[in-house]
Design a protein around this motif. Sequence first.
Motif, PDB file in Angstrom:
ATOM      1  N   LEU A 136      -7.412  -5.867   1.924  1.00 51.93           N
ATOM      2  CA  LEU A 136      -7.240  -6.146   0.259  1.00 51.93           C
ATOM      3  C   LEU A 136      -6.258  -5.704  -0.352  1.00 51.93           C
ATOM      4  CD1 LEU A 136     -10.977  -4.251   0.035  1.00 51.93           C
ATOM      5  CD2 LEU A 136     -10.566  -6.662  -0.618  1.00 51.93           C
ATOM      6  N   GLN A 137      -5.324  -4.594   0.238  1.00 50.63           N
ATOM      7  CA  GLN A 137      -4.408  -4.166  -0.465  1.00 50.63           C
ATOM      8  C   GLN A 137      -3.225  -5.298  -0.390  1.00 50.63           C
ATOM      9  OE1 GLN A 137      -3.473  -1.364  -2.391  1.00 50.63           O
ATOM     10  NE2 GLN A 137      -5.857  -1.231  -2.491  1.00 50.63           N
ATOM     11  N   ALA A 138      -3.169  -6.073   0.764  1.00 48.32           N
ATOM     12  CA  ALA A 138      -2.083  -6.844   1.069  1.00 48.32           C
ATOM     13  C   ALA A 138      -2.574  -8.369   0.322  1.00 48.32           C
ATOM     14  CB  ALA A 138      -1.882  -7.231   2.636  1.00 48.32           C
ATOM     15  N   GLY A 139      -3.688  -8.316  -0.277  1.00 42.10           N
ATOM     16  CA  GLY A 139      -4.014  -9.563  -0.716  1.00 42.10           C
ATOM     17  C   GLY A 139      -4.602 -10.690   0.193  1.00 42.10           C
ATOM     18  N   VAL A 140      -4.761 -10.433   1.378  1.00 38.26           N
ATOM     19  CA  VAL A 140      -5.323 -11.145   2.491  1.00 38.26           C
ATOM     20  C   VAL A 140      -6.777 -11.370   2.284  1.00 38.26           C
ATOM     21  CG1 VAL A 140      -5.935 -11.552   4.896  1.00 38.26           C
ATOM     22  CG2 VAL A 140      -3.705 -10.405   4.237  1.00 38.26           C
ATOM     23  N   SER A 141      -7.590 -10.655   1.752  1.00 39.79           N
ATOM     24  CA  SER A 141      -8.802 -10.749   1.196  1.00 39.79           C
ATOM     25  C   SER A 141      -9.139 -10.878  -0.108  1.00 39.79           C
ATOM     26  CB  SER A 141      -9.794  -9.872   2.040  1.00 39.79           C
ATOM     27  OG  SER A 141      -9.787  -9.780   3.269  1.00 39.79           O
TER      28      SER A 141
END
Length: 316
Positions: A136-141
Motif C-alpha cells: 500500500l505504501q509503495a503504491g503497488v496495491s
Amino acid sequence: MNSDDLAVFALVAETGSFSSAALAWGVDASSVSRRMTQLEKTLGVRLFHRTGRGVSVTAQGAALQTYAVQVRDTLAAAQAAISAHAGLGPPRINIAAQPTIARTVFGDLYHVLRKRFPHSRLHFTEGLASALLADLQAGVSDVAVLYRPEHAGSMLYEPLLHERLYLVTPVNYPMTQARVDEHGLDGVPMILPSTHHGLRMFVEAMAARRGYKVQLALESDSSTAITATLVHKGCGCTVLPLASVADDIALGRLRGFPLPGDDAERCICLVLGRTEQEPSTLWSFSSAIREVVTGLVASGAWPGARLSPGPGGPSA
C-alpha cells in the motif's frame, strides 16, 4: 463553494469523521478539516458538531447534505455515463486482503468490480498484513482489506465489520461453552502463528487483559486449512474466526466456541494505498467492497460477523 467542497462535505457527513473522509478521498485529515472550516466560514454557519469521537451534522449541515449528495451523485452518474460510452476505466485494479478475508470476499468482489469496470484488468493479492501494508505504501496495491492491528498507531482506516473469534478444538477435546465463558483460553494448549503475526498478538493481548498467559502447544505459520488439520489431528486448539472453519464444524471435524467479550472481536477495515488512481475511482473501489461486505453479512455468508457501527482511525 464548488462541487469538490460539496463532495468532501458529503463524505464527512456520511462517515462521521474527517479522517475517514480523508481516507476515502485520498488526502490527509488536516486538509479535509481545513476545507470544511473554510466552507463553514463561506456559508456563515456551523455545519458540524465536533466531538472527540468524530463529527455529526448540525441542522444547517443536514440541510446542505441533501443538496451535496444530489450534486455528488449527479456528477458521478455523468462521469460514469461518459466513461462507459468511451470505454474508459483504470487499466488495472489492485485489491489486497489477508488470506481468511480474501477467501470470503474475493469471489463476490470480482463480479461487482467486473460489472463496474468491464475493461480493467483485475489483480487480487493475499498475504500477511506486514507485506500488504508495504505494498500500500509503495503504491503497488490500490486498496486492502485487513484486520486492524492491535496497535494501529497513525494508520488511517475505515472499519467495515467486526468478526468474533472462536476457540477451535478437536471433536473429542473436553471443553464446554460455560468453561470458555468463565476461563477463556486459560490452560488450553494452543496452536498459534509466530509472535510477529497479528492474530498471535491479538490473542496474547486479550489473555493479558484477562490475567493469564497463553499456553503454547505449537507454533505454526501455515494456512488456515493446515492449522485446522493440525487441530483435527489433536495437536492442540487454536483461535480463528468462524467463517474460516464453519464447514469443518458443520461436518463434525472440529468444534467451535465463541470467545466472550467485546475484546474477542477483531475489526476488519479498509485501507487505501498511495495509488495514482483518481479519487472518484478509489471511491468506487471502496463502495464496491462495502457493498460486498454488507451483502455477505446480511445473507449470513459471513458467519460470526457484524457490520461496524461507526467510523474509525484517528479521531476528527
